[in-house]
Design a protein around this motif. Structure first.
Motif, PDB file in Angstrom:
ATOM      1  N   VAL A   1       0.846  -1.190   0.000  1.00 25.45           N
ATOM      2  CA  VAL A   1       0.000   0.000   0.000  1.00 25.45           C
ATOM      3  C   VAL A   1       0.886   1.246   0.000  1.00 25.45           C
ATOM      4  N   PRO A   2       0.986   1.939  -1.142  1.00 25.31           N
ATOM      5  CA  PRO A   2       1.777   3.172  -1.178  1.00 25.31           C
ATOM      6  C   PRO A   2       1.183   4.214  -0.237  1.00 25.31           C
ATOM      7  N   SER A   3       2.058   4.868   0.498  1.00 31.54           N
ATOM      8  CA  SER A   3       1.637   5.911   1.435  1.00 31.54           C
ATOM      9  C   SER A   3       2.857   6.746   1.788  1.00 31.54           C
ATOM     10  N   PRO A   4       2.683   8.071   1.932  1.00 39.26           N
ATOM     11  CA  PRO A   4       3.839   8.874   2.361  1.00 39.26           C
ATOM     12  C   PRO A   4       4.290   8.488   3.774  1.00 39.26           C
TER      13      PRO A   4
ATOM     14  N   GLU B   1       3.140  -1.015   4.067  1.00 45.18           N
ATOM     15  CA  GLU B   1       2.943   0.355   3.587  1.00 45.18           C
ATOM     16  C   GLU B   1       4.310   0.864   3.143  1.00 45.18           C
ATOM     17  N   VAL B   2       4.364   1.327   1.903  1.00 48.25           N
ATOM     18  CA  VAL B   2       5.636   1.688   1.295  1.00 48.25           C
ATOM     19  C   VAL B   2       5.578   3.116   0.769  1.00 48.25           C
ATOM     20  N   SER B   3       6.675   3.859   0.943  1.00 50.03           N
ATOM     21  CA  SER B   3       6.767   5.246   0.469  1.00 50.03           C
ATOM     22  C   SER B   3       7.848   5.376  -0.590  1.00 50.03           C
ATOM     23  N   LEU B   4       7.562   6.161  -1.623  1.00 49.81           N
ATOM     24  CA  LEU B   4       8.573   6.403  -2.661  1.00 49.81           C
ATOM     25  C   LEU B   4       9.641   7.362  -2.179  1.00 49.81           C
ATOM     26  N   GLY B   5       9.274   8.315  -1.330  1.00 42.76           N
ATOM     27  CA  GLY B   5      10.241   9.313  -0.895  1.00 42.76           C
ATOM     28  C   GLY B   5       9.539  10.469  -0.218  1.00 42.76           C
ATOM     29  N   ASP B   6      10.340  11.430   0.212  1.00 46.52           N
ATOM     30  CA  ASP B   6       9.812  12.527   1.030  1.00 46.52           C
ATOM     31  C   ASP B   6       9.308  13.687   0.185  1.00 46.52           C
ATOM     32  N   TYR B   7       8.216  13.441  -0.487  1.00 45.93           N
ATOM     33  CA  TYR B   7       7.483  14.454  -1.248  1.00 45.93           C
ATOM     34  C   TYR B   7       6.073  13.921  -1.350  1.00 45.93           C
ATOM     35  N   VAL B   8       5.114  14.792  -1.687  1.00 46.55           N
ATOM     36  CA  VAL B   8       3.704  14.385  -1.609  1.00 46.55           C
ATOM     37  C   VAL B   8       3.086  14.245  -2.997  1.00 46.55           C
ATOM     38  N   LEU B   9       2.522  13.078  -3.258  1.00 48.79           N
ATOM     39  CA  LEU B   9       1.820  12.786  -4.510  1.00 48.79           C
ATOM     40  C   LEU B   9       0.311  12.885  -4.269  1.00 48.79           C
ATOM     41  N   PHE B  10      -0.460  12.799  -5.346  1.00 57.95           N
ATOM     42  CA  PHE B  10      -1.930  12.812  -5.233  1.00 57.95           C
ATOM     43  C   PHE B  10      -2.484  11.456  -4.815  1.00 57.95           C
ATOM     44  N   GLY B  11      -1.737  10.377  -5.120  1.00 59.92           N
ATOM     45  CA  GLY B  11      -2.255   9.045  -4.842  1.00 59.92           C
ATOM     46  C   GLY B  11      -1.197   7.995  -5.070  1.00 59.92           C
ATOM     47  N   GLY B  12      -1.569   6.723  -4.925  1.00 63.98           N
ATOM     48  CA  GLY B  12      -0.595   5.633  -4.961  1.00 63.98           C
ATOM     49  C   GLY B  12      -0.237   5.129  -6.351  1.00 63.98           C
ATOM     50  N   GLU B  13      -0.942   5.586  -7.398  1.00 62.07           N
ATOM     51  CA  GLU B  13      -0.753   4.985  -8.725  1.00 62.07           C
ATOM     52  C   GLU B  13       0.671   5.114  -9.255  1.00 62.07           C
ATOM     53  N   VAL B  14       1.226   6.311  -9.195  1.00 65.00           N
ATOM     54  CA  VAL B  14       2.582   6.504  -9.722  1.00 65.00           C
ATOM     55  C   VAL B  14       3.594   5.679  -8.919  1.00 65.00           C
ATOM     56  N   ALA B  15       3.370   5.590  -7.624  1.00 64.47           N
ATOM     57  CA  ALA B  15       4.265   4.786  -6.773  1.00 64.47           C
ATOM     58  C   ALA B  15       4.239   3.320  -7.221  1.00 64.47           C
ATOM     59  N   VAL B  16       3.047   2.812  -7.586  1.00 62.27           N
ATOM     60  CA  VAL B  16       2.953   1.422  -8.043  1.00 62.27           C
ATOM     61  C   VAL B  16       3.708   1.236  -9.364  1.00 62.27           C
TER      62      VAL B  16
ATOM     63  N   CYS C   1      -4.072   1.088  -4.398  1.00 61.27           N
ATOM     64  CA  CYS C   1      -3.769   2.496  -4.629  1.00 61.27           C
ATOM     65  C   CYS C   1      -4.799   3.375  -3.955  1.00 61.27           C
ATOM     66  N   GLY C   2      -4.367   4.136  -2.970  1.00 58.04           N
ATOM     67  CA  GLY C   2      -5.231   5.108  -2.321  1.00 58.04           C
ATOM     68  C   GLY C   2      -5.269   6.397  -3.115  1.00 58.04           C
ATOM     69  N   ARG C   3      -6.331   7.181  -2.881  1.00 55.08           N
ATOM     70  CA  ARG C   3      -6.483   8.544  -3.403  1.00 55.08           C
ATOM     71  C   ARG C   3      -7.031   9.393  -2.268  1.00 55.08           C
ATOM     72  N   TYR C   4      -7.399  10.617  -2.545  1.00 56.38           N
ATOM     73  CA  TYR C   4      -7.895  11.545  -1.519  1.00 56.38           C
ATOM     74  C   TYR C   4      -6.862  11.639  -0.385  1.00 56.38           C
ATOM     75  N   GLU C   5      -7.291  11.541   0.872  1.00 50.27           N
ATOM     76  CA  GLU C   5      -6.326  11.623   1.978  1.00 50.27           C
ATOM     77  C   GLU C   5      -5.715  10.262   2.283  1.00 50.27           C
ATOM     78  N   GLY C   6      -6.291   9.191   1.728  1.00 51.83           N
ATOM     79  CA  GLY C   6      -5.783   7.843   1.975  1.00 51.83           C
ATOM     80  C   GLY C   6      -6.932   6.886   2.282  1.00 51.83           C
ATOM     81  N   ILE C   7      -6.568   5.655   2.711  1.00 48.41           N
ATOM     82  CA  ILE C   7      -7.525   4.567   2.932  1.00 48.41           C
ATOM     83  C   ILE C   7      -7.780   4.408   4.436  1.00 48.41           C
TER      84      ILE C   7
HETATM   85  C1  JD8 Z   1      -0.600   7.260  -1.602  1.00 52.28           C
HETATM   86  C2  JD8 Z   1      -3.366   9.539  -1.131  1.00 52.28           C
HETATM   87  C3  JD8 Z   1      -2.331  11.814  -1.064  1.00 52.28           C
HETATM   88  C4  JD8 Z   1      -1.389  11.609   1.215  1.00 52.28           C
HETATM   89  C5  JD8 Z   1      -2.489  14.176   1.866  1.00 52.28           C
HETATM   90  C6  JD8 Z   1      -3.355  14.405  -0.320  1.00 52.28           C
HETATM   91  C7  JD8 Z   1       3.907   7.152  -1.845  1.00 52.28           C
HETATM   92  N1  JD8 Z   1       6.136   9.149  -1.592  1.00 52.28           N
HETATM   93  C8  JD8 Z   1       4.804   9.433  -1.610  1.00 52.28           C
HETATM   94  N2  JD8 Z   1       4.306  10.660  -1.505  1.00 52.28           N
HETATM   95  N3  JD8 Z   1       2.981  10.622  -1.538  1.00 52.28           N
HETATM   96  C9  JD8 Z   1       2.578   9.346  -1.663  1.00 52.28           C
HETATM   97  C10 JD8 Z   1       1.161   8.966  -1.660  1.00 52.28           C
HETATM   98  C11 JD8 Z   1       0.196   9.965  -1.504  1.00 52.28           C
HETATM   99  C12 JD8 Z   1      -1.150   9.608  -1.385  1.00 52.28           C
HETATM  100  C13 JD8 Z   1      -1.556   8.265  -1.441  1.00 52.28           C
HETATM  101  C14 JD8 Z   1       0.754   7.622  -1.724  1.00 52.28           C
HETATM  102  C15 JD8 Z   1      -2.967   8.245  -1.279  1.00 52.28           C
HETATM  103  N4  JD8 Z   1      -2.286  10.368  -1.187  1.00 52.28           N
HETATM  104  C16 JD8 Z   1      -2.458  12.257   0.378  1.00 52.28           C
HETATM  105  C17 JD8 Z   1      -1.437  12.101   2.663  1.00 52.28           C
HETATM  106  C18 JD8 Z   1      -1.422  13.577   2.754  1.00 52.28           C
HETATM  107  N5  JD8 Z   1      -2.369  13.725   0.492  1.00 52.28           N
HETATM  108  C19 JD8 Z   1       3.729   8.560  -1.719  1.00 52.28           C
HETATM  109  N6  JD8 Z   1       4.049   6.044  -1.966  1.00 52.28           N
END
Ligand code: JD8
Length: 262
Positions: free
Chosen positions: A90-93, A138-153, A116-122
């Motif tokens: 599960v991608p997540s920051p 739960e896995v993170s690509l790195g220290d920056y914020v994406l819109f969702g998990g798709e690109v991380a996958v 793949c989560g979207r919005y604020e998450g699952i």
């Molecule tokens: C999954 C939702 C966006 C996250 C509020 C809006 C990974 N390295 C990474 N950076 N961001 C993600 C990531 C972001 C995601 C989701 C992954 C699902 N969001 C949310 C919380 C703060 N925004 C990521 N892997």
């Protein structure tokens, strides 16, 4: 390897038909299926989100569609059609950092399931419940914020697929790669030997394989010292000779201390 991906944006994964990942799929080395989370909704609006308990901005993904999706893709009892127990990613920051070491670990699995989560998450209970049935990371690509998990996958799958036996062929040697020896790669050059007044370094045209290897290692060390001080800190002192230390010092960094026998 079998891979299932669940997302509200299945079109995001069109690039997985292309290039070497597409080829791995065509060759049967990678059996990939992308699923629309809304398949597992039952209301007319196919709702997947709701407001967060405790307040705060944005919306959270509701647990019910996710629960049904995971039930369908990771059945409780082993079905006769050879269903395997997947590892859920599960991608997540807020996840553990994705690394080349984790890519190797995942390449050894027989079945991966990506959520793949979207919005604020699952809703966290989805992961908590899934963890009673399968390994969950739960896995993170790195220290920056994406819109969702798709690109991380897409990133994780690309890193994992190229490690699968038979995908790279002889074109690449995995153990000569940057993250195998803990240094950044030296710069690359191809023909022509002079381009816009810029020459390829003489040593690379010398045919002296010893000198070339030493030059490349010096460049790799210099770059690593300059751009990735964190990687220099992680080098084992035994892996560095005195010439290596000189190259590191040129990058302006003290090399790790020489091994001192106790
Ligand atoms: C999954 C939702 C966006 C996250 C509020 C809006 C990974 N390295 C990474 N950076 N961001 C993600 C990531 C972001 C995601 C989701 C992954 C699902 N969001 C949310 C919380 C703060 N925004 C990521 N892997």
């Amino acid at each position: 390897m079998r891979v299932d991906i669940v997302s509200i944006f299945p079109e995001y994964f069109a690039p997985l038909d292309l290039s070497l990942i597409g080829k791995a799929r065509a060759n049967g080395l990678l059996r990939l299926a992308v699923h629309d989370l809304r398949t597992w909704t039952h209301d007319v609006h196919r709702t997947v989100d709701d407001t967060p308990y405790g307040g705060g901005p944005g919306m959270v993904m509701r647990p019910e569609p996710w629960g049904e999706a995971l039930d369908a893709l990771a059945p409780d009892e082993l079905s006769p059609d050879g269903h395997t127990l997947p590892r859920l990613l599960v991608p997540s920051p807020a996840g553990v950092p994705f690394t080349q070491a984790m890519a190797h670990e995942l390449a050894a699995e027989s079945h991966l399931l990506f959520a793949c989560g979207r919005y604020e998450g699952i809703d966290q209970r989805v992961l908590e419940h899934a963890a009673t049935r399968m390994p969950v990371t739960e896995v993170s690509l790195g220290d920056y914020v994406l819109f969702g998990g798709e690109v991380a996958v897409l990133v994780v799958l690309e890193a994992v697929t190229r490690l699968l036996p038979g995908v790279l062929g002889n074109a690449g040697s995995l153990d000569e790669e940057s993250h195998a020896h803990g240094l950044l790669e030296a710069p690359l050059y191809t023909k022509p030997a002079t381009w816009r007044g810029l020459d390829v370094p003489e040593v690379l045209r010398s045919g002296d394989h010893g000198r070339i290897a030493r030059w490349r290692r010096d460049e790799a060390l210099r770059r690593t010292a300059d751009r990735r001080p964190d990687m220099v800190g992680a080098l084992s002192p035994e892996s560095l000779d005195s010439r290596d230390r000189a190259a590191l010092d040129q990058g302006g960094f003290p090399s790790p201390p020489e091994h001192v026998a106790k």
